[in-house]
Design an enzyme around this catalytic site. Structure first.
Site: not given
Ligand code: IDC
Length: 345
Positions: A69, A175, A269, A275
């Site tokens: 992105w 994940e 992460e 979340a």
């Molecule tokens: C989130 C990004 C968000 C994006 C989304 C896509 O913050 O901008 O639109 O992914 O699905 C995770 C993931 C990580 C997530 C993040 C927050 O590894 O990809 O990013 N998150 O939701 N696991 C727990 C939280």
């Protein structure tokens, strides 16, 4: 008698002068040494990450947002990484390459361009003497076996390219969700085997069930109870979001259990928010977590280096800068993380 005293005194002064002279240049070089120059190839010893001298070692890093992105890849640049190293005190970065989201590696994204971003990221990290995670960022694909063929090809290529490097870490499935540890283990065994054909030593991090919570929801500990056998330098991912109730309720005990069982854990992460990546951020819970991880010698990487308008983002939504950020370019989360990392360097 007087004479002897004088000689002893003279010798002592001379000794001090020589010691100071010798010490000075060492101090200068020590200051200039990069993290990777100072700590070399990392390894796993028991439940700990250790450096080339066998001393306990902790990575404190920042994760990119998705490099598929435009809120992600622009931050793969040398100035950004150097700011993280010199101003924030980070010693590592994580390159998050989504597999199934929009324009991901296995969902129509330009694979050559994505690999080009990874190559740039590894190159900059290497030039700056930082450690770097190549993250196969599965998420909506849930079960890592969904794209195992592509994963094997990708990691075969990466491990061939970087087999001589000491600073590259492979995270083979961000994940996993909606599948169990047996599925993940089967995937991991195959991908680890692929990487080990080219690289016998690199640290490999394996994602764990329920979005990398070391086991199924709640109090399940199947990863620590049944780790992968037959390979060295394997670690297991634990992810938490500091403003997510269930993460705070269950994950500290799961981490303690894992450590007791000798399971090497890496927090590849974490976020300060819910979340969802958004919502309120909790400095209080983040502070508790960082302290807990420091005490357990567990490494951590904060999500994420982006100016996207979400609270986990480390940069302010209006900031257009892709490096050399001033305070006003940072979000609330960014200012907190910078301050906490700087305190620890
Ligand atoms: C989130 C990004 C968000 C994006 C989304 C896509 O913050 O901008 O639109 O992914 O699905 C995770 C993931 C990580 C997530 C993040 C927050 O590894 O990809 O990013 N998150 O939701 N696991 C727990 C939280």
């Amino acid at each position: 008698m007087e004479n002897r005293k004088q000689t002893v005194c003279f010798r002592a002064v001379l000794f001090c002068l020589i010691a100071m002279f010798l010490w000075q240049p060492c101090k200068v070089t020590a200051k200039k040494q990069t993290p990777a120059a100072a700590h070399g190839r990392l390894a796993v010893k028991g439940a700990d990450l250790v450096d080339a001298k066998g001393r306990k070692f902790q990575l404190r890093g920042v994760s990119t947002h998705g490099i598929n992105w435009d809120v992600g890849y622009p931050y793969i640049n040398k100035e950004a990484f150097q700011t993280l190293r010199d101003d924030w005190g980070a010693n590592a970065v994580r390159l998050a390459m989504y597999t199934s989201e929009y324009n991901g590696y296995c969902s129509g994204g330009n694979q050559r361009e994505l690999k080009n971003q990874i190559a740039k990221g590894v190159q900059y990290a290497t030039e700056l003497g930082m450690y770097v995670i190549i993250d196969w960022h599965i998420l909506s694909d849930g079960n890592p076996n969904t794209h195992i063929k592509e994963a094997k090809q990708f990691f075969a290529e990466m491990s061939r390219t970087y087999r001589k490097q000491k600073n590259v870490i492979y995270e083979i499935c961000n994940e996993p969700n909606g599948c169990d540890w047996k599925n993940i283990k089967s995937y991991a065994n195959q991908v680890i085997k692929t990487i080990r054909k080219n690289d016998k030593k690199a640290i490999i991090v394996v994602g764990t069930p329920t979005w990398s919570q070391l086991g199924l929801d709640g109090t399940h500990n199947e990863v620590a109870d049944s780790p992968i056998k037959g390979y060295r330098n394997i670690m297991y991912a634990l992810h938490f979001y500091a403003n997510e109730w269930s993460h705070n309720a269950y994950l500290p005990a799961k981490l303690t259990y894992a450590r007791k069982k000798g399971l090497p854990v890496m927090v590849t992460e974490f976020g300060m928010s819910d979340a969802s990546g958004n919502g309120r951020i909790s400095t209080a819970n983040t502070g508790k977590w960082l302290k807990r991880l420091d005490q357990a010698n567990v490494s951590y990487f904060c999500w994420s280096l982006t100016n996207k308008n979400e609270s986990s983002a480390l940069l302010a939504p209006g900031s257009r800068k892709t490096g050399n950020w001033k305070q006003k370019d940072l979000s609330k989360a960014g200012r907190y993380i910078r301050k906490e990392y700087r305190r620890r360097r």
